[in-house]
Write an enzyme that holds these catalytic residues in place. Structure first.
Site, PDB file in Angstrom:
ATOM      1  CD  GLU A  68      21.998  32.513   2.974  1.00  0.00           C
ATOM      2  OE1 GLU A  68      22.701  32.887   3.936  1.00  0.00           O
ATOM      3  OE2 GLU A  68      20.765  32.338   3.063  1.00  0.00           O
ATOM      4  CB  ALA A 110      17.757  27.393  -0.507  1.00  0.00           C
ATOM      5  N   GLY A 145      18.101  29.899   4.241  1.00  0.00           N
ATOM      6  CA  GLY A 145      16.652  29.989   4.078  1.00  0.00           C
ATOM      7  C   GLY A 145      15.888  29.462   5.290  1.00  0.00           C
TER       8      GLY A 145
HETATM    9  N1  CO8 Z   1      20.937  21.632   0.631  1.00  0.00           N
HETATM   10  C1  CO8 Z   1      20.970  20.364   0.196  1.00  0.00           C
HETATM   11  N2  CO8 Z   1      21.297  19.307   0.984  1.00  0.00           N
HETATM   12  C2  CO8 Z   1      21.603  19.573   2.245  1.00  0.00           C
HETATM   13  C3  CO8 Z   1      21.572  20.877   2.788  1.00  0.00           C
HETATM   14  C4  CO8 Z   1      21.217  21.932   1.910  1.00  0.00           C
HETATM   15  N3  CO8 Z   1      21.131  23.205   2.328  1.00  0.00           N
HETATM   16  N4  CO8 Z   1      21.934  20.820   4.087  1.00  0.00           N
HETATM   17  C5  CO8 Z   1      22.163  19.525   4.359  1.00  0.00           C
HETATM   18  N5  CO8 Z   1      21.960  18.762   3.264  1.00  0.00           N
HETATM   19  C6  CO8 Z   1      22.097  17.319   3.129  1.00  0.00           C
HETATM   20  C7  CO8 Z   1      23.556  16.913   3.030  1.00  0.00           C
HETATM   21  O1  CO8 Z   1      24.031  17.056   1.713  1.00  0.00           O
HETATM   22  C8  CO8 Z   1      23.482  15.477   3.493  1.00  0.00           C
HETATM   23  O2  CO8 Z   1      23.006  14.692   2.446  1.00  0.00           O
HETATM   24  P1  CO8 Z   1      23.822  13.356   1.980  1.00  0.00           P
HETATM   25  O3  CO8 Z   1      23.765  12.468   3.193  1.00  0.00           O
HETATM   26  O4  CO8 Z   1      23.047  12.862   0.826  1.00  0.00           O
HETATM   27  O5  CO8 Z   1      25.200  13.804   1.679  1.00  0.00           O
HETATM   28  C9  CO8 Z   1      22.399  15.504   4.554  1.00  0.00           C
HETATM   29  O6  CO8 Z   1      21.639  16.679   4.310  1.00  0.00           O
HETATM   30  C10 CO8 Z   1      22.946  15.574   5.967  1.00  0.00           C
HETATM   31  O7  CO8 Z   1      23.828  16.702   6.027  1.00  0.00           O
HETATM   32  P2  CO8 Z   1      25.316  16.612   6.605  1.00  0.00           P
HETATM   33  O8  CO8 Z   1      25.893  15.251   6.400  1.00  0.00           O
HETATM   34  O9  CO8 Z   1      26.084  17.766   6.055  1.00  0.00           O
HETATM   35  O10 CO8 Z   1      25.013  16.807   8.166  1.00  0.00           O
HETATM   36  P3  CO8 Z   1      25.972  17.457   9.251  1.00  0.00           P
HETATM   37  O11 CO8 Z   1      25.274  17.226  10.555  1.00  0.00           O
HETATM   38  O12 CO8 Z   1      27.360  16.981   9.099  1.00  0.00           O
HETATM   39  O13 CO8 Z   1      25.992  19.038   8.917  1.00  0.00           O
HETATM   40  C11 CO8 Z   1      24.976  21.154   8.385  1.00  0.00           C
HETATM   41  C12 CO8 Z   1      24.800  19.776   9.033  1.00  0.00           C
HETATM   42  C13 CO8 Z   1      25.988  21.991   9.154  1.00  0.00           C
HETATM   43  C14 CO8 Z   1      23.609  21.851   8.429  1.00  0.00           C
HETATM   44  C15 CO8 Z   1      25.449  20.998   6.922  1.00  0.00           C
HETATM   45  O14 CO8 Z   1      24.609  20.043   6.269  1.00  0.00           O
HETATM   46  C16 CO8 Z   1      25.426  22.255   6.126  1.00  0.00           C
HETATM   47  O15 CO8 Z   1      26.309  23.074   6.243  1.00  0.00           O
HETATM   48  N6  CO8 Z   1      24.396  22.443   5.257  1.00  0.00           N
HETATM   49  C17 CO8 Z   1      24.284  23.582   4.388  1.00  0.00           C
HETATM   50  C18 CO8 Z   1      23.869  24.841   5.152  1.00  0.00           C
HETATM   51  C19 CO8 Z   1      23.806  26.036   4.218  1.00  0.00           C
HETATM   52  O16 CO8 Z   1      24.793  26.475   3.665  1.00  0.00           O
HETATM   53  N7  CO8 Z   1      22.585  26.594   4.048  1.00  0.00           N
HETATM   54  C20 CO8 Z   1      22.364  27.758   3.231  1.00  0.00           C
HETATM   55  C21 CO8 Z   1      21.900  27.353   1.862  1.00  0.00           C
HETATM   56  S1  CO8 Z   1      21.724  28.732   0.755  1.00  0.00           S
HETATM   57  C22 CO8 Z   1      20.223  29.400   1.170  1.00  0.00           C
HETATM   58  O17 CO8 Z   1      19.546  28.970   2.073  1.00  0.00           O
HETATM   59  C23 CO8 Z   1      19.772  30.578   0.337  1.00  0.00           C
HETATM   60  C24 CO8 Z   1      18.294  30.883   0.573  1.00  0.00           C
HETATM   61  C25 CO8 Z   1      17.828  31.880  -0.467  1.00  0.00           C
HETATM   62  C26 CO8 Z   1      16.518  31.415  -1.116  1.00  0.00           C
HETATM   63  C27 CO8 Z   1      15.995  32.494  -2.025  1.00  0.00           C
HETATM   64  C28 CO8 Z   1      14.585  32.185  -2.523  1.00  0.00           C
HETATM   65  C29 CO8 Z   1      13.983  33.340  -3.282  1.00  0.00           C
END
Ligand code: CO8
Length: 257
Positions: A131, A64, A108
């Site tokens: 999360e 998400a 998500g």
């Molecule tokens: N949300 C927003 N932006 C994101 C997300 C995310 N989940 N993941 C990546 N991005 C963005 C980064 O901020 C970055 O943007 P910018 O260049 O503007 O800074 C761009 O994507 C590229 O990401 P990275 O530079 O971080 O790329 P890396 O290759 O270094 O890392 C990763 C990739 C490991 C995937 C890293 O981006 C990361 O850890 N992302 C977050 C993963 C995470 O924690 N996901 C869980 C989110 S919580 C969730 O999913 C709850 C779901 C429940 C929903 C309930 C509905 C009812």
């Protein structure tokens, strides 16, 4: 943020692609709204029989959208239930859905894949529920589907640590059915979709409903549902046609009713 492509040998496979490359397909409100609309469009279009859901080679979906969620308060997510409305549309689709997962499927993203009927993974796929490391818990089914699809110990480890697992480990624990080289993944998922789409769409939906019931009920209730669904196939033309075609040693011609 979503593209829909008609594909497959009989042009009856819907390839739905998450396409938000600047954020690794993070699931923001707009993306989920578009995904829901696209799924419902395909569901109601009888020229599509099977759905393949994929992302990019780098990311299926990185979860998400954390930046969008960061602004929310309890009242926003609890009372204004329209914020996450449509997020589970995928789970209610009657047509079979195959997830073709390359790259990051986190939070998500993993949960979206778990809502699909079959998961094929590319060799570079990474699954996880991070999360806990950002102060929340899975909210799209992660804590419920991991234990059902794998086991309690693995589900707890994944959800309590936020650790990621590889495609091969995901296959070993039963989360995905097959692993392919990254660049072949989508083509393999479409080949699988074609094999499913060769069967009667009516009966395919019935199979999906019956297998899905195994995750919703006790064994006895599930067996009852299966028995009734099995019996109901005897009211269909496609059941008559399938059995006649077998006896007459010819290919069945499905009418979908
Ligand atoms: N949300 C927003 N932006 C994101 C997300 C995310 N989940 N993941 C990546 N991005 C963005 C980064 O901020 C970055 O943007 P910018 O260049 O503007 O800074 C761009 O994507 C590229 O990401 P990275 O530079 O971080 O790329 P890396 O290759 O270094 O890392 C990763 C990739 C490991 C995937 C890293 O981006 C990361 O850890 N992302 C977050 C993963 C995470 O924690 N996901 C869980 C989110 S919580 C969730 O999913 C709850 C779901 C429940 C929903 C309930 C509905 C009812």
């Amino acid at each position: 943020m979503i593209t829909l492509t008609r594909t497959g040998a009989a042009e009856n496979v819907a390839l739905i692609t998450l396409n938000r490359p600047t954020a690794l397909n993070a699931l923001c409100r707009q993306l989920m709204q578009e995904l829901s609309e696209t799924l419902l469009k395909v569901e109601h279009d009888s020229t599509y029989n099977v759905i393949v859901l994929t992302g990019s080679e780098k990311a299926f979906a990185a979860g998400a959208d954390i930046k969008e969620m960061a602004k929310l308060e309890f009242a926003d997510v609890f009372q204004k239930d329209d914020f996450f409305a449509n997020w589970d549309t995928l789970y209610h689709i009657a047509k079979p859905v195959i997830a073709a997962v390359n790259g990051f499927a986190l939070g998500g993203g993993t949960e979206l894949a778990l809502m699909c009927d079959i998961i094929y993974a590319g060799e570079n796929a990474v699954f996880g529920q991070p999360e806990v490391s950002i102060g929340t818990i899975p909210g799209l089914g992660g804590t419920q589907r991991w234990p059902r699809f794998t086991n309690k110990s693995i589900a707890m480890e994944i959800c309590l640590t936020g650790d990621r697992i590889s495609a091969h480990d995901a296959k070993e624990v039963g989360l995905v059915s097959k692993v392919f080289p990254t660049q072949q993944l989508v083509a393999e998922a479409v080949i699988l979709a074609d094999r499913i789409a060769k069967n009667s769409p009516l009966i395919v939906k019935t199979v999906k409903k019956s297998v899905g019931t195994a995750y919703e009920t006790s064994l006895n209730q599930g067996l009852e549902v299966e028995k009734h669904l099995f019996q109901s196939t005897f009211a269909t033309n496609d059941r008559r046609e399938g059995m006649s075609a077998f006896s007459e040693k010819r290919a069945a011609k499905w009418s979908g009713n």
